[in-house]
Design a protein around this motif. Structure first.
Motif, PDB file in Angstrom:
ATOM      1  N   PRO A 181       0.809  -1.161   0.109  1.00 44.36           N
ATOM      2  CA  PRO A 181      -0.032  -0.091   0.200  1.00 44.36           C
ATOM      3  C   PRO A 181       0.793   1.289  -0.015  1.00 44.36           C
ATOM      4  O   PRO A 181       2.069   1.271   0.668  1.00 44.36           O
ATOM      5  CB  PRO A 181      -0.925   0.043   1.287  1.00 44.36           C
ATOM      6  N   ILE A 182       0.321   2.363  -0.860  1.00 42.49           N
ATOM      7  CA  ILE A 182       1.103   3.527  -0.730  1.00 42.49           C
ATOM      8  C   ILE A 182       0.652   4.416   0.685  1.00 42.49           C
ATOM      9  O   ILE A 182      -0.462   4.242   1.058  1.00 42.49           O
ATOM     10  CB  ILE A 182       0.282   4.543  -1.781  1.00 42.49           C
ATOM     11  N   PRO A 183       1.888   4.588   1.306  1.00 43.76           N
ATOM     12  CA  PRO A 183       1.780   5.097   2.688  1.00 43.76           C
ATOM     13  C   PRO A 183       0.922   6.536   2.499  1.00 43.76           C
ATOM     14  O   PRO A 183       1.113   7.404   1.765  1.00 43.76           O
ATOM     15  CB  PRO A 183       3.106   5.398   3.300  1.00 43.76           C
ATOM     16  N   ALA A 184      -0.031   6.725   3.582  1.00 43.90           N
ATOM     17  CA  ALA A 184      -0.576   7.948   3.573  1.00 43.90           C
ATOM     18  C   ALA A 184       0.063   8.997   3.878  1.00 43.90           C
ATOM     19  O   ALA A 184       1.065   8.972   4.706  1.00 43.90           O
ATOM     20  CB  ALA A 184      -1.952   7.752   4.752  1.00 43.90           C
ATOM     21  N   THR A 185      -0.266  10.325   3.307  1.00 50.61           N
ATOM     22  CA  THR A 185       0.595  11.463   3.618  1.00 50.61           C
ATOM     23  C   THR A 185       0.013  11.899   5.252  1.00 50.61           C
ATOM     24  O   THR A 185      -1.041  12.270   5.242  1.00 50.61           O
ATOM     25  CB  THR A 185       0.302  12.656   2.734  1.00 50.61           C
ATOM     26  N   PRO A 186       0.986  12.106   6.034  1.00 46.85           N
ATOM     27  CA  PRO A 186       0.656  12.726   7.185  1.00 46.85           C
ATOM     28  C   PRO A 186      -0.139  14.025   7.254  1.00 46.85           C
ATOM     29  O   PRO A 186       0.044  14.749   6.352  1.00 46.85           O
ATOM     30  CB  PRO A 186       1.918  12.716   8.082  1.00 46.85           C
ATOM     31  N   PRO A 187      -0.976  14.106   8.168  1.00 46.52           N
ATOM     32  CA  PRO A 187      -1.676  15.467   8.210  1.00 46.52           C
ATOM     33  C   PRO A 187      -0.983  16.667   8.143  1.00 46.52           C
ATOM     34  O   PRO A 187      -1.232  17.701   7.529  1.00 46.52           O
ATOM     35  CB  PRO A 187      -2.763  15.205   9.443  1.00 46.52           C
ATOM     36  N   GLU A 188       0.156  16.613   8.926  1.00 50.73           N
ATOM     37  CA  GLU A 188       0.990  17.863   8.971  1.00 50.73           C
ATOM     38  C   GLU A 188       1.720  18.051   7.798  1.00 50.73           C
ATOM     39  O   GLU A 188       1.987  19.393   7.390  1.00 50.73           O
ATOM     40  CB  GLU A 188       1.949  17.616  10.211  1.00 50.73           C
ATOM     41  N   VAL A 189       1.921  17.143   7.023  1.00 53.45           N
ATOM     42  CA  VAL A 189       2.476  17.203   5.664  1.00 53.45           C
ATOM     43  C   VAL A 189       1.634  17.822   5.009  1.00 53.45           C
ATOM     44  O   VAL A 189       1.775  18.648   3.853  1.00 53.45           O
ATOM     45  CB  VAL A 189       3.347  16.034   5.309  1.00 53.45           C
ATOM     46  N   GLN A 190       0.520  17.279   4.813  1.00 53.01           N
ATOM     47  CA  GLN A 190      -0.809  17.852   3.927  1.00 53.01           C
ATOM     48  C   GLN A 190      -0.802  19.167   4.356  1.00 53.01           C
ATOM     49  O   GLN A 190      -1.087  20.065   3.381  1.00 53.01           O
ATOM     50  CB  GLN A 190      -1.929  17.006   4.290  1.00 53.01           C
ATOM     51  N   VAL A 245       6.133  27.453  10.357  1.00 55.84           N
ATOM     52  CA  VAL A 245       5.933  26.172  10.608  1.00 55.84           C
ATOM     53  C   VAL A 245       7.045  25.733  11.626  1.00 55.84           C
ATOM     54  O   VAL A 245       8.168  26.059  11.565  1.00 55.84           O
ATOM     55  CB  VAL A 245       6.325  25.258   9.332  1.00 55.84           C
ATOM     56  N   THR A 246       6.524  25.095  12.720  1.00 55.00           N
ATOM     57  CA  THR A 246       7.221  24.597  13.761  1.00 55.00           C
ATOM     58  C   THR A 246       7.341  23.218  13.850  1.00 55.00           C
ATOM     59  O   THR A 246       6.568  22.434  13.019  1.00 55.00           O
ATOM     60  CB  THR A 246       6.434  25.134  14.944  1.00 55.00           C
ATOM     61  N   ASP A 247       7.845  22.495  14.957  1.00 59.80           N
ATOM     62  CA  ASP A 247       8.075  21.014  15.036  1.00 59.80           C
ATOM     63  C   ASP A 247       9.022  20.332  14.116  1.00 59.80           C
ATOM     64  O   ASP A 247       9.299  21.093  13.141  1.00 59.80           O
ATOM     65  CB  ASP A 247       6.805  20.473  15.146  1.00 59.80           C
ATOM     66  N   GLY A 248       9.417  19.137  14.322  1.00 63.85           N
ATOM     67  CA  GLY A 248      10.336  18.450  13.704  1.00 63.85           C
ATOM     68  C   GLY A 248       9.769  17.331  13.156  1.00 63.85           C
ATOM     69  O   GLY A 248       8.701  17.100  12.701  1.00 63.85           O
ATOM     70  N   GLY A 249      10.654  16.199  13.058  1.00 63.13           N
ATOM     71  CA  GLY A 249      10.381  14.823  12.442  1.00 63.13           C
ATOM     72  C   GLY A 249       9.807  15.048  11.064  1.00 63.13           C
ATOM     73  O   GLY A 249      10.795  15.627  10.390  1.00 63.13           O
ATOM     74  N   PRO A 250       8.724  14.565  10.843  1.00 67.25           N
ATOM     75  CA  PRO A 250       8.248  14.420   9.360  1.00 67.25           C
ATOM     76  C   PRO A 250       8.310  15.835   8.638  1.00 67.25           C
ATOM     77  O   PRO A 250       8.385  15.890   7.461  1.00 67.25           O
ATOM     78  CB  PRO A 250       7.028  13.775   9.293  1.00 67.25           C
ATOM     79  N   ILE A 251       7.879  16.783   9.432  1.00 63.35           N
ATOM     80  CA  ILE A 251       7.777  18.177   8.881  1.00 63.35           C
ATOM     81  C   ILE A 251       9.035  18.635   8.455  1.00 63.35           C
ATOM     82  O   ILE A 251       9.163  19.234   7.394  1.00 63.35           O
ATOM     83  CB  ILE A 251       7.349  19.196   9.967  1.00 63.35           C
ATOM     84  N   SER A 252      10.169  18.636   9.146  1.00 61.99           N
ATOM     85  CA  SER A 252      11.445  19.268   8.518  1.00 61.99           C
ATOM     86  C   SER A 252      11.810  18.488   7.506  1.00 61.99           C
ATOM     87  O   SER A 252      12.383  19.155   6.362  1.00 61.99           O
ATOM     88  CB  SER A 252      12.702  18.584   9.942  1.00 61.99           C
ATOM     89  N   ASP A 253      11.756  17.083   7.287  1.00 58.62           N
ATOM     90  CA  ASP A 253      12.041  16.604   5.817  1.00 58.62           C
ATOM     91  C   ASP A 253      11.171  16.908   4.810  1.00 58.62           C
ATOM     92  O   ASP A 253      11.743  17.223   3.675  1.00 58.62           O
ATOM     93  CB  ASP A 253      12.033  14.892   6.203  1.00 58.62           C
ATOM     94  N   ALA A 254       9.878  16.834   5.070  1.00 63.67           N
ATOM     95  CA  ALA A 254       8.957  17.483   4.024  1.00 63.67           C
ATOM     96  C   ALA A 254       9.201  18.881   3.542  1.00 63.67           C
ATOM     97  O   ALA A 254       9.008  19.238   2.486  1.00 63.67           O
ATOM     98  CB  ALA A 254       7.493  17.313   4.513  1.00 63.67           C
TER      99      ALA A 254
END
Length: 482
Positions: free
Chosen positions: A9-18, A183-192
């Motif tokens: 399955p194609i991984p769903a795009t996290p809401p924060e990345v959307q 935009v704040t916070d890290g994790g997937p947001i930093s990469d995206a």
């Protein structure tokens, strides 16, 4: 459900990345509705930015202080807030002139055409700011972006939590999010964030992360302006007063507890002058910081990860034969305050970690030299630094060092302060970065220099359209090809 051909399955795009993707689309659509804001509009935006920075200056300083555990309020207001306000004043003064089309020369065979360059906004700028100067390194690029007529999204480091949320609130009061968004916070947001299809990205941070950002931006062919770091050397000539050098180096090295990309990273002294410099440096440090633990002017290390990294460098240096001189006037226990005392390292060798990595701490390794060409060779064998500082009041010798080395900035008898000079471009070279901002370069870095040409109904080039005649060639050869 959509699937790959292998049925995974194609991984769903996290809401924060959307959310990031939605913000970018919102800003691009808003830019297209007003693709070339007038000088009046741009100046109004800069004025609005200045207003909220002044209004919330105390809150900003307190937020950065909380993120550090202890960040000098004076250093935040002088080094960050004041610098931003001065940049706004500078850009407001010169903006209208920079926006004017630049007339260009037209060659004889193109006459009577007209040619000029018009400086057009790029569109939406992605700004990735670090934790060490979170205000200056987010608002500084924003000033350039707004002056050039762009929209902007700012990514604040996850280590600057209090400041990041405050900045989002402040800028939301000043601008709609379709113009400026935080935009704040890290994790997937930093990469995206670095994978978004901006019109340009400016990243300030380490060389290692800069490579990752550049690789991500390349997927969308997004140009990048990289403000990186590295090891900025300082060199002292034997004729120079060591007390004067010690005072200037102590200021530059201990400002923000050394957590500055243009801080002097290591020092070359003439052989036999080390003890004199150590005494002078100790005296200057004790004058500036008579105590450390509860001194609000002496900044803490940002977090435990960075604190332990520095301790690891010191342990490695000690194990490999370095002599550690810690300047702690009241012999206080600093660990509980996450502070590191001003420290000098002697008997340093190139294989020590502290001579291979950017230090980002109030620790200054010292090396000795006999001839200046030894120093130049040492520097040139390593990645090009963001700054190089030379202490000597002889201009001929200074020119020799400048001409035989490369660095983003060459500082003569001064450290650090060039970053706040409004009319100087700021940036690195090679591993210390690419591209410039501040000064006029900031406006032009965030503008597209669009070539423009207008040809009237009658023009000379018409006479060289096919069919080609031998007489034409003879005329061209006689007139232009010799």
């Amino acid at each position: 459900m959509n699937t790959h051909s292998n049925n995974n399955p194609i991984p769903a795009t996290p809401p924060e990345v959307q959310r990031l993707q939605h913000l970018l689309q919102l800003q691009k659509e808003a830019y297209q509705r007003q693709p070339c804001a007038s000088a009046k509009v741009r100046l109004e935006r800069l004025a609005q930015l200045k207003q909220v920075l002044v209004q919330y200056q105390d809150d900003i300083a307190k937020a950065i202080h909380h993120d550090y555990g202890n960040r000098s309020i004076a250093e935040t207001k002088i080094g960050e807030l004041l610098s931003c306000l001065e940049h706004i004043k500078y850009y407001s003064k010169h903006l209208s002139q920079w926006m004017k089309p630049s007339k260009r020369h037209v060659g004889l065979i193109h006459q009577p055409a007209k040619a000029w360059v018009r400086y057009q906004p790029l569109g939406v700028i992605g700004i990735i700011a670090p934790w060490n100067y979170p205000l200056f390194l987010s608002i500084g690029p924003l000033i350039c972006a707004l002056a050039a007529g762009n929209h902007a999204m700012i990514k604040i480091s996850s280590a600057s939590t209090h400041f990041g949320h405050l900045l989002a609130k402040i800028l939301a009061e000043a601008f709609p999010e379709e113009l400026v968004a935080v935009v704040t916070d890290g994790g997937p947001i930093s990469d995206a964030f670095s994978h978004l299809a901006f019109d340009k990205i400016i990243f300030t941070g380490s060389t290692t992360v800069g490579k990752t950002v550049m690789a991500a931006a390349a997927q969308n062919l997004v140009p990048v302006l990289l403000e990186l770091g590295g090891k900025s050397p300082a060199i002292v000539h034997s004729s120079t007063d060591l007390s004067d050098v010690a005072e200037r180096l102590a200021f530059g090295k201990l400002w923000n507890a050394g957590q500055t990309c243009v801080a002097p990273d290591y020092l070359f002294l003439p052989r036999g002058r080390v003890n004199d410099f150590v005494s002078a440096y100790q005296e200057m440090v004790e004058q500036m910081y008579p105590n450390l633990a509860n001194n609000p002017d002496y900044t803490a290390i940002i977090n435990n990860k960075q604190y332990q990294r520095i301790q690891g460098y010191l342990e490695d240096a000690l194990a490999k034969g370095a002599k550690v001189i810690e300047i702690n006037p009241e012999h206080e226990d600093l660990a509980a305050h996450r502070k590191i005392a001003p420290t000098l390292l002697l008997h340093v060798t190139a294989d020590m970690q502290i001579m291979q990595e950017e230090i980002f701490a109030p620790v200054l390794p010292i090396l000795e030299y006999d001839q200046i060409d030894e120093v130049i060779e040492f520097i040139n064998q390593r990645p090009r630094p963001l700054a190089l500082y030379y202490f000597d009041f002889d201009q001929t010798r200074a020119d020799y060092v400048a001409q035989h080395t490369h660095s983003g900035h060459f500082g003569l008898n001064a450290v650090l302060t060039h970053a706040a000079q409004d009319d100087l471009p700021f940036g690195g070279v090679g591993a210390s970065g690419m591209g410039k901002y501040h000064g006029p370069e900031g406006f032009f870095s965030f503008s597209h220099a669009r070539s423009m040409m207008s040809i009237p109904k009658v023009f000379f080039l018409k006479f060289i359209f096919p069919p080609y005649h031998e007489s034409l060639y003879k005329f061209l050869e006689k007139t232009f090809m010799r």
